[in-house]
Design a protein around this motif. Structure first.
Motif, PDB file in Angstrom:
ATOM      1  N   ALA A  55       0.824  -1.206   0.000  1.00 31.54           N
ATOM      2  CA  ALA A  55       0.000   0.000   0.000  1.00 31.54           C
ATOM      3  C   ALA A  55       0.862   1.262   0.000  1.00 31.54           C
ATOM      4  O   ALA A  55       0.625   2.183  -0.788  1.00 31.54           O
ATOM      5  N   VAL A  56       1.872   1.300   0.843  1.00 33.68           N
ATOM      6  CA  VAL A  56       2.732   2.484   0.923  1.00 33.68           C
ATOM      7  C   VAL A  56       3.534   2.640  -0.363  1.00 33.68           C
ATOM      8  O   VAL A  56       3.702   3.750  -0.867  1.00 33.68           O
ATOM      9  N   TYR A  57       3.993   1.539  -0.927  1.00 32.77           N
ATOM     10  CA  TYR A  57       4.748   1.603  -2.187  1.00 32.77           C
ATOM     11  C   TYR A  57       3.912   2.261  -3.280  1.00 32.77           C
ATOM     12  O   TYR A  57       4.361   3.183  -3.950  1.00 32.77           O
ATOM     13  N   PHE A  58       2.686   1.800  -3.445  1.00 37.17           N
ATOM     14  CA  PHE A  58       1.859   2.320  -4.531  1.00 37.17           C
ATOM     15  C   PHE A  58       1.203   3.663  -4.201  1.00 37.17           C
ATOM     16  O   PHE A  58       0.917   4.439  -5.105  1.00 37.17           O
ATOM     17  N   GLU A  59       0.979   3.950  -2.948  1.00 41.22           N
ATOM     18  CA  GLU A  59       0.306   5.191  -2.574  1.00 41.22           C
ATOM     19  C   GLU A  59       1.278   6.338  -2.283  1.00 41.22           C
ATOM     20  O   GLU A  59       0.906   7.492  -2.436  1.00 41.22           O
ATOM     21  N   ALA A  60       2.510   6.013  -1.823  1.00 41.70           N
ATOM     22  CA  ALA A  60       3.366   7.101  -1.325  1.00 41.70           C
ATOM     23  C   ALA A  60       4.865   6.890  -1.531  1.00 41.70           C
ATOM     24  O   ALA A  60       5.662   7.511  -0.849  1.00 41.70           O
ATOM     25  N   ASN A  97     -12.927   0.249  -2.277  1.00 39.45           N
ATOM     26  CA  ASN A  97     -12.892   1.676  -2.636  1.00 39.45           C
ATOM     27  C   ASN A  97     -12.204   2.574  -1.615  1.00 39.45           C
ATOM     28  O   ASN A  97     -12.544   3.740  -1.492  1.00 39.45           O
ATOM     29  N   GLN A  98     -11.225   2.056  -0.901  1.00 38.71           N
ATOM     30  CA  GLN A  98     -10.545   2.876   0.097  1.00 38.71           C
ATOM     31  C   GLN A  98      -9.151   3.320  -0.344  1.00 38.71           C
ATOM     32  O   GLN A  98      -8.730   4.410  -0.004  1.00 38.71           O
ATOM     33  N   PHE A  99      -8.445   2.498  -1.073  1.00 41.69           N
ATOM     34  CA  PHE A  99      -7.098   2.842  -1.526  1.00 41.69           C
ATOM     35  C   PHE A  99      -7.066   2.759  -3.049  1.00 41.69           C
ATOM     36  O   PHE A  99      -7.337   1.715  -3.630  1.00 41.69           O
ATOM     37  N   SER A 100      -6.739   3.886  -3.660  1.00 40.58           N
ATOM     38  CA  SER A 100      -6.869   4.017  -5.112  1.00 40.58           C
ATOM     39  C   SER A 100      -6.002   3.034  -5.901  1.00 40.58           C
ATOM     40  O   SER A 100      -6.385   2.613  -6.977  1.00 40.58           O
ATOM     41  N   TYR A 101      -4.872   2.643  -5.359  1.00 42.22           N
ATOM     42  CA  TYR A 101      -4.005   1.748  -6.126  1.00 42.22           C
ATOM     43  C   TYR A 101      -4.675   0.406  -6.396  1.00 42.22           C
ATOM     44  O   TYR A 101      -4.377  -0.256  -7.396  1.00 42.22           O
ATOM     45  N   LEU A 102      -5.596  -0.004  -5.550  1.00 45.34           N
ATOM     46  CA  LEU A 102      -6.273  -1.289  -5.748  1.00 45.34           C
ATOM     47  C   LEU A 102      -7.289  -1.249  -6.885  1.00 45.34           C
ATOM     48  O   LEU A 102      -7.769  -2.288  -7.319  1.00 45.34           O
ATOM     49  N   LEU A 103      -7.589  -0.055  -7.380  1.00 43.00           N
ATOM     50  CA  LEU A 103      -8.515   0.068  -8.510  1.00 43.00           C
ATOM     51  C   LEU A 103      -7.828  -0.275  -9.837  1.00 43.00           C
ATOM     52  O   LEU A 103      -8.488  -0.420 -10.853  1.00 43.00           O
TER      53      LEU A 103
END
Length: 176
Positions: A55-60, A97-103
């Motif tokens: 999550a951190v890799y893809f989000e930040a 629908n909480q973390f955009s990278y999973l879309l």
């Protein structure tokens, strides 16, 4: 306090192994020395490190270490609010629908070195936050974040904005 307790438990395990086993099975000085550290590591589960690292890799991944920690803390803050969110790191991240990278199902980790660096940061920060809240970089109520240019509809229901890098971190308004 938890840290001291886990170290004490490690020392007690060494002591009891010597006493109870009549000295026939000595763990050895080096093994006893590291039992406390291994107990500390058990505070952080490998699967949650993997979920949060992704999550951190893809989000930040382009953010500063402080910005990456803030994203980690939003996830942790959500686990502490089980009436609104799941109570585990992985379930919070995978919540619909909480973390955009999973879309985007086609995302691939291309920068292995950065991924491993983030993985170390995740493990270290999870350990520190769980042992002492003194290491937090955002408000413990912060349970959302978005890009600085965002005009998302949900922002109107937020308070306490705190910008770190290219993200703004928010707390959900509580009912009056």
């Amino acid at each position: 306090m938890i840290k001291a307790f886990l170290r004490l438990v490690g020392k007690m395990l060494c002591f009891f192994s010597i006493i109870l086993l009549g000295g026939s099975l000595l763990l050895g000085k080096e093994e006893c020395k590291h039992i406390g550290e291994r107990l500390l590591d058990s505070v952080v589960l490998p699967e949650e490190v993997e979920c949060m690292t992704e999550a951190v890799y893809f989000e930040a991944r382009g953010e500063s270490p402080e910005g990456r920690k803030a994203v980690m803390e939003v996830i942790l803050n959500r686990t502490n609010n089980p009436t609104k969110f799941p109570n585990t790191v992985c379930k919070v991240i995978k919540q619909k629908n909480q973390f955009s990278y999973l879309l985007n199902p086609d995302l691939t980790i291309h920068e292995k070195q950065i991924y491993e660096q983030i993985k170390g940061e995740v493990h270290q920060h999870l350990l520190r936050v769980r042992l002492s809240d003194n290491y937090r970089v955002i408000d413990p109520c912060s349970d959302h974040y978005d890009g600085t240019a965002s005009k998302a509809h949900w922002i109107k229901n937020m308070t306490n904005p705190q910008q770190i890098g290219k993200h703004i971190f928010y707390c959900t308004k509580t009912a009056a």
